[in-house]
Scaffold this active site. Structure first.
Site, PDB file in Angstrom:
ATOM      1  N   ILE A  44       0.972  -1.237  -0.055  1.00 21.47           N
ATOM      2  CA  ILE A  44      -0.151  -0.017  -0.082  1.00 21.47           C
ATOM      3  C   ILE A  44       0.873   1.282  -0.070  1.00 21.47           C
ATOM      4  O   ILE A  44       0.607   2.154  -0.801  1.00 21.47           O
ATOM      5  CB  ILE A  44      -0.907   0.061   1.268  1.00 21.47           C
ATOM      6  CG1 ILE A  44      -1.685  -1.260   1.310  1.00 21.47           C
ATOM      7  CG2 ILE A  44      -1.670   1.230   1.320  1.00 21.47           C
ATOM      8  CD1 ILE A  44      -2.891  -1.408   2.313  1.00 21.47           C
ATOM      9  N   ILE A  45       1.911   1.208   0.789  1.00 19.38           N
ATOM     10  CA  ILE A  45       2.681   2.622   0.879  1.00 19.38           C
ATOM     11  C   ILE A  45       3.428   2.588  -0.314  1.00 19.38           C
ATOM     12  O   ILE A  45       3.583   3.697  -0.750  1.00 19.38           O
ATOM     13  CB  ILE A  45       3.474   2.614   2.553  1.00 19.38           C
ATOM     14  CG1 ILE A  45       2.421   2.467   3.497  1.00 19.38           C
ATOM     15  CG2 ILE A  45       4.234   3.666   2.492  1.00 19.38           C
ATOM     16  CD1 ILE A  45       3.429   2.317   4.871  1.00 19.38           C
ATOM     17  N   ARG A  89       6.477  -2.556   7.927  1.00 22.77           N
ATOM     18  CA  ARG A  89       6.727  -1.949   9.179  1.00 22.77           C
ATOM     19  C   ARG A  89       6.864  -3.085  10.309  1.00 22.77           C
ATOM     20  O   ARG A  89       6.410  -4.292  10.273  1.00 22.77           O
ATOM     21  CB  ARG A  89       5.533  -1.183   9.578  1.00 22.77           C
ATOM     22  CG  ARG A  89       5.643  -0.002   8.513  1.00 22.77           C
ATOM     23  CD  ARG A  89       4.516   1.016   8.868  1.00 22.77           C
ATOM     24  NE  ARG A  89       4.728   1.798  10.098  1.00 22.77           N
ATOM     25  CZ  ARG A  89       5.554   2.854  10.234  1.00 22.77           C
ATOM     26  NH1 ARG A  89       6.246   3.430   9.175  1.00 22.77           N
ATOM     27  NH2 ARG A  89       5.835   3.481  11.475  1.00 22.77           N
ATOM     28  N   HIS A 134     -29.299   9.352  -6.127  1.00 22.62           N
ATOM     29  CA  HIS A 134     -28.782   9.454  -7.486  1.00 22.62           C
ATOM     30  C   HIS A 134     -28.636  11.066  -7.952  1.00 22.62           C
ATOM     31  O   HIS A 134     -29.502  11.965  -7.563  1.00 22.62           O
ATOM     32  CB  HIS A 134     -30.021   8.996  -8.471  1.00 22.62           C
ATOM     33  CG  HIS A 134     -29.742   9.153  -9.862  1.00 22.62           C
ATOM     34  ND1 HIS A 134     -28.807   8.356 -10.638  1.00 22.62           N
ATOM     35  CD2 HIS A 134     -30.174  10.073 -10.810  1.00 22.62           C
ATOM     36  CE1 HIS A 134     -28.807   8.695 -11.840  1.00 22.62           C
ATOM     37  NE2 HIS A 134     -29.457   9.705 -11.992  1.00 22.62           N
ATOM     38  N   ALA A 143      -4.493   2.972  11.247  1.00 23.98           N
ATOM     39  CA  ALA A 143      -4.770   4.146  12.168  1.00 23.98           C
ATOM     40  C   ALA A 143      -6.016   3.693  12.721  1.00 23.98           C
ATOM     41  O   ALA A 143      -6.184   3.801  14.097  1.00 23.98           O
ATOM     42  CB  ALA A 143      -4.800   5.529  11.466  1.00 23.98           C
TER      43      ALA A 143
HETATM   44  C1  LIG Z   1       3.480   6.360   4.854  1.00 21.91           C
HETATM   45  C2  LIG Z   1       2.472   5.762   5.720  1.00 21.91           C
HETATM   46  C3  LIG Z   1       0.946   5.918   5.171  1.00 21.91           C
HETATM   47  C4  LIG Z   1       0.161   5.559   6.187  1.00 21.91           C
HETATM   48  N1  LIG Z   1      -1.194   5.676   5.615  1.00 21.91           N
HETATM   49  C5  LIG Z   1      -2.286   5.094   6.436  1.00 21.91           C
HETATM   50  C6  LIG Z   1      -3.536   5.261   5.952  1.00 21.91           C
HETATM   51  O1  LIG Z   1      -3.848   5.995   4.856  1.00 21.91           O
HETATM   52  N2  LIG Z   1      -4.373   4.908   6.614  1.00 21.91           N
HETATM   53  C7  LIG Z   1      -4.052   4.358   7.811  1.00 21.91           C
HETATM   54  O2  LIG Z   1      -5.201   3.659   8.414  1.00 21.91           O
HETATM   55  N3  LIG Z   1      -2.820   3.839   8.149  1.00 21.91           N
HETATM   56  C8  LIG Z   1      -1.995   4.278   7.408  1.00 21.91           C
HETATM   57  N4  LIG Z   1      -0.674   4.288   7.780  1.00 21.91           N
HETATM   58  C9  LIG Z   1      -0.593   3.476   9.121  1.00 21.91           C
HETATM   59  C10 LIG Z   1      -0.730   4.077  10.401  1.00 21.91           C
HETATM   60  O3  LIG Z   1      -0.091   5.256  10.264  1.00 21.91           O
HETATM   61  C11 LIG Z   1      -0.431   3.285  11.539  1.00 21.91           C
HETATM   62  O4  LIG Z   1      -1.272   2.075  11.433  1.00 21.91           O
HETATM   63  C12 LIG Z   1      -0.679   4.113  12.923  1.00 21.91           C
HETATM   64  O5  LIG Z   1      -0.295   5.332  13.173  1.00 21.91           O
HETATM   65  C13 LIG Z   1      -0.627   3.127  14.084  1.00 21.91           C
HETATM   66  O6  LIG Z   1      -0.928   4.000  15.119  1.00 21.91           O
HETATM   67  P1  LIG Z   1      -0.397   3.662  16.733  1.00 21.91           P
HETATM   68  O7  LIG Z   1      -0.836   4.473  17.661  1.00 21.91           O
HETATM   69  O8  LIG Z   1      -0.366   2.073  16.766  1.00 21.91           O
HETATM   70  O9  LIG Z   1       1.192   3.859  16.346  1.00 21.91           O
HETATM   71  P2  LIG Z   1       2.099   5.295  15.726  1.00 21.91           P
HETATM   72  O10 LIG Z   1       1.368   6.140  14.964  1.00 21.91           O
HETATM   73  O11 LIG Z   1       3.236   4.725  15.473  1.00 21.91           O
HETATM   74  O12 LIG Z   1       2.306   5.970  17.176  1.00 21.91           O
HETATM   75  C14 LIG Z   1       3.048   5.460  18.476  1.00 21.91           C
HETATM   76  C15 LIG Z   1       3.577   6.438  19.345  1.00 21.91           C
HETATM   77  O13 LIG Z   1       4.408   5.977  20.253  1.00 21.91           O
HETATM   78  C16 LIG Z   1       5.410   6.722  20.469  1.00 21.91           C
HETATM   79  N5  LIG Z   1       6.148   5.847  21.554  1.00 21.91           N
HETATM   80  C17 LIG Z   1       6.914   4.616  20.990  1.00 21.91           C
HETATM   81  N6  LIG Z   1       7.537   4.267  22.189  1.00 21.91           N
HETATM   82  C18 LIG Z   1       7.261   5.190  23.194  1.00 21.91           C
HETATM   83  C19 LIG Z   1       7.846   5.310  24.261  1.00 21.91           C
HETATM   84  N7  LIG Z   1       8.574   4.383  24.960  1.00 21.91           N
HETATM   85  N8  LIG Z   1       7.811   6.622  25.188  1.00 21.91           N
HETATM   86  C20 LIG Z   1       6.910   7.472  24.650  1.00 21.91           C
HETATM   87  N9  LIG Z   1       6.380   7.385  23.331  1.00 21.91           N
HETATM   88  C21 LIG Z   1       6.577   6.394  22.539  1.00 21.91           C
HETATM   89  C22 LIG Z   1       5.870   7.042  19.200  1.00 21.91           C
HETATM   90  O14 LIG Z   1       6.837   8.230  19.212  1.00 21.91           O
HETATM   91  C23 LIG Z   1       4.615   7.470  18.497  1.00 21.91           C
HETATM   92  O15 LIG Z   1       4.241   8.652  18.359  1.00 21.91           O
HETATM   93  C24 LIG Z   1       0.190   4.806   7.062  1.00 21.91           C
HETATM   94  C25 LIG Z   1       1.747   4.509   7.667  1.00 21.91           C
HETATM   95  C26 LIG Z   1       2.677   5.091   6.862  1.00 21.91           C
HETATM   96  C27 LIG Z   1       4.080   5.102   7.314  1.00 21.91           C
END
Ligand SMILES: Cc1cc2nc3c(=O)[nH]c(=O)nc-3n(C[C@H](O)[C@H](O)[C@H](O)COP(=O)(O)OP(=O)(O)OC[C@H]3O[C@@H](n4cnc5c(N)ncnc54)[C@H](O)[C@@H]3O)c2cc1C
Length: 479
Positions: free
Chosen positions: A191-192, A279, A451, A327
């Site tokens: 996807i990415i 990832r 429509h 997300a």
């Molecule tokens: C280029 C790209 C495009 C994407 N497009 C889409 C899309 O269109 N639709 C979609 O649904 N998904 C998309 N995704 C995937 C989506 O971004 C992730 O699935 C989503 O962000 C996951 O959310 P999360 O909260 O699990 O983790 P993350 O968003 O990775 O957030 C984790 C957070 O935890 C913090 N963290 C980690 N460890 C610690 C620690 N020890 N102490 C304090 N903070 C910490 C990090 O700094 C980060 O801010 C895309 C990803 C990429 C790379």
């Protein structure tokens, strides 16, 4: 003595910040720990999604799509736009502004909901303690009745293509190019890779996508994947399947990539290379040794259907646990876990999580593909409708693609909805609702659609399940 909280969430991505806001709304004293340092050198909220994922990539996809429309498609509509050009730096500045607005907005939401934002690197020190180390290295231990780990994920790197700043980059680097590369290589047709490849292809790069698998988008409905491959090829994306990258060499301002395909060893030279091979969970160091939270060999935290880890009171959600790295999946888990901690019953339907690829046209799906159903031994009926037969699609100059509905042959229950077409990502919500409410194809067929809309294709596909589509000749059903 540092504060004591009902809940501490580690990570403020779409999993963590949503969990924290929901927990606070449920009346729990909540803190959220975040360490991400933004472009201005300060801690920012929003995680991968807002900073380097969903939002910035969509900002670039939208801008580059509008550029293509203005340059190539306006003429079809009778619009003479003259000499259209793209200012890449301005496009990037707009993307950065959107990111800044949104990440700042999370801090505002934390304040409005009474979530305490803690800056620093969090670590689960025990089942009831989170240790936070700030930017100056000072550690503080906070007490919590419940802990939610939402640490997210980071891009996978592969030995044949080590990253080199500005030249061999991951998805994050590909969101920062300040000019259009002439020859762009993308490793991985996921996807990415397809989204980022599309951005730069639209802006004029010659894009080659190298994919090790011989099957294009294997997780997508077969007919939709075939159509998508055809459409992306027509746009100029050179997608080479069965092309396994074996090495790379940076030579001055270029990178030479070696790969092996059915014809043997090959080589291509690019001005930039994006490595988009997946990832991995970002859990190293997030849980202190001896706490007892189980992880697997790839770093995913083991959880049950309700995101409970092996330690009572410690939960994990989002990209750092099993399931699709999306997300909205992370956010839904955040809401579920916050509700459970607040003492409510909550669960999630993992069979109704939509997926979208934001290429043009968009590809969106939910539920089972025809091939999944067959593999599970389920007999299905399929209804399909092409956008070429949709009045709205013609008016929109977007007649490419189709909608397909997979229904159980015996019960008529909708098992999957698959769309490739303009706004497929918006339309798929009706498939999600159909699955969530256990609707039949007939329920959709008996629903009144506005429509003219692109969504009428879903209605027609539902009608086509029984061979009753109105705006196309139905295929004769086998007796
Ligand atoms: C280029 C790209 C495009 C994407 N497009 C889409 C899309 O269109 N639709 C979609 O649904 N998904 C998309 N995704 C995937 C989506 O971004 C992730 O699935 C989503 O962000 C996951 O959310 P999360 O909260 O699990 O983790 P993350 O968003 O990775 O957030 C984790 C957070 O935890 C913090 N963290 C980690 N460890 C610690 C620690 N020890 N102490 C304090 N903070 C910490 C990090 O700094 C980060 O801010 C895309 C990803 C990429 C790379």
């Amino acid at each position: 003595m540092a504060d004591k909280f009902d809940v501490i969430v580690i990570g403020a991505g779409p999993g963590g910040y949503v969990a924290a806001i929901r927990a606070a709304q449920m009346g729990l004293k909540t803190a959220c720990v975040e360490k991400w340092i933004g472009k201005e050198g300060k801690v920012v909220h929003g995680g991968t999604c807002l900073n380097v994922g969903c939002i910035p990539s969509k900002a670039l996809l939208e801008a580059s799509h509008k550029f293509v429309e203005a340059k190539h498609d306006f003429d079809d509509l009778g619009i003479q736009a003259g000499d259209v050009s793209m200012d890449v730096k301005k496009m990037m500045a707009r993307k950065d502004k959107i990111v800044k607005n949104l990440t700042g907005g999370i801090s505002g939401l934390f304040k409005a909901n009474g979530v305490t934002a803690i800056e620093g690197t969090g670590k689960v020190a025990s089942a009831k303690q989170v240790e936070v180390t700030d930017q100056d290295g000072k550690a503080t231990t906070y007490e919590a009745d419940s802990i939610v780990v939402a640490a997210g994920s980071v891009p996978v790197e592969i030995p044949p293509t080590p990253l080199q700043e500005g030249l061999v980059v991951d998805s994050t680097g590909a969101l920062e190019f300040q000019e259009t590369p002439k020859r762009l290589g993308v490793i991985g047709a996921g996807i990415i890779g397809l989204e980022l490849g599309s951005v730069w292809n639209r802006l004029g790069s010659e894009v080659t996508v190298l994919e090790a698998m011989d099957n294009f988008l294997p997780m997508v409905d077969g007919a939709v994947a075939k159509e998508t491959q055809k459409l992306l090829k027509k746009q100029g994306l050179d997608i080479k399947l069965n092309a396994r990258v074996t090495g790379s060499e940076v030579k001055g301002e270029e990178v030479v990539v070696k790969y092996a395909d059915a014809d043997g060893d090959q080589e291509m030279t690019f001005d930039k290379l994006i490595v988009c091979v997946g990832r991995k969970p970002y859990t190293k160091g997030v849980i202190a040794d001896g706490v007892g939270v189980d992880t697997d060999e790839r770093g995913f935290i083991h959880v049950d259907d309700q995101c409970r880890t092996s330690v009572p009171g410690v939960y994990a959600i989002g990209d750092c646990v099993r399931g699709p790295m999306l997300a909205h999946k992370a956010s839904e888990e955040g809401i579920m876990v916050a509700d459970i901690i607040a003492g409510h019953k909550a669960e999630m339907n993992y069979d109704a999580i939509p997926n979208v690829i934001y290429t043009f046209p968009e590809v969106a799906w939910v539920g089972m593909t025809e091939q999944d159903a067959k593999a599970a031994g389920i007999e299905v009926k399929v209804g399909a409708f092409p956008f070429a037969a949709s009045g709205r699609a013609m008016a929109n100059n977007a007649t490419e693609g189709m909608a397909r509905i997979i229904a159980d042959a015996e019960t008529d229950r909708v098992l999957g909805v698959h769309i490739v077409g303009q706004h497929a990502g918006e339309m798929i919500a009706q498939g999600v609702i159909a699955l969530e409410f256990g609707s039949s194809a007939e329920d959709l067929a008996l629903t009144c659609y506005a429509h003219p809309t692109m969504s009428e294709a879903v209605h027609e596909a539902a009608l086509a399940v029984e061979g009753h589509a109105i705006h196309m000749a139905n295929r004769k059903k086998k007796k």
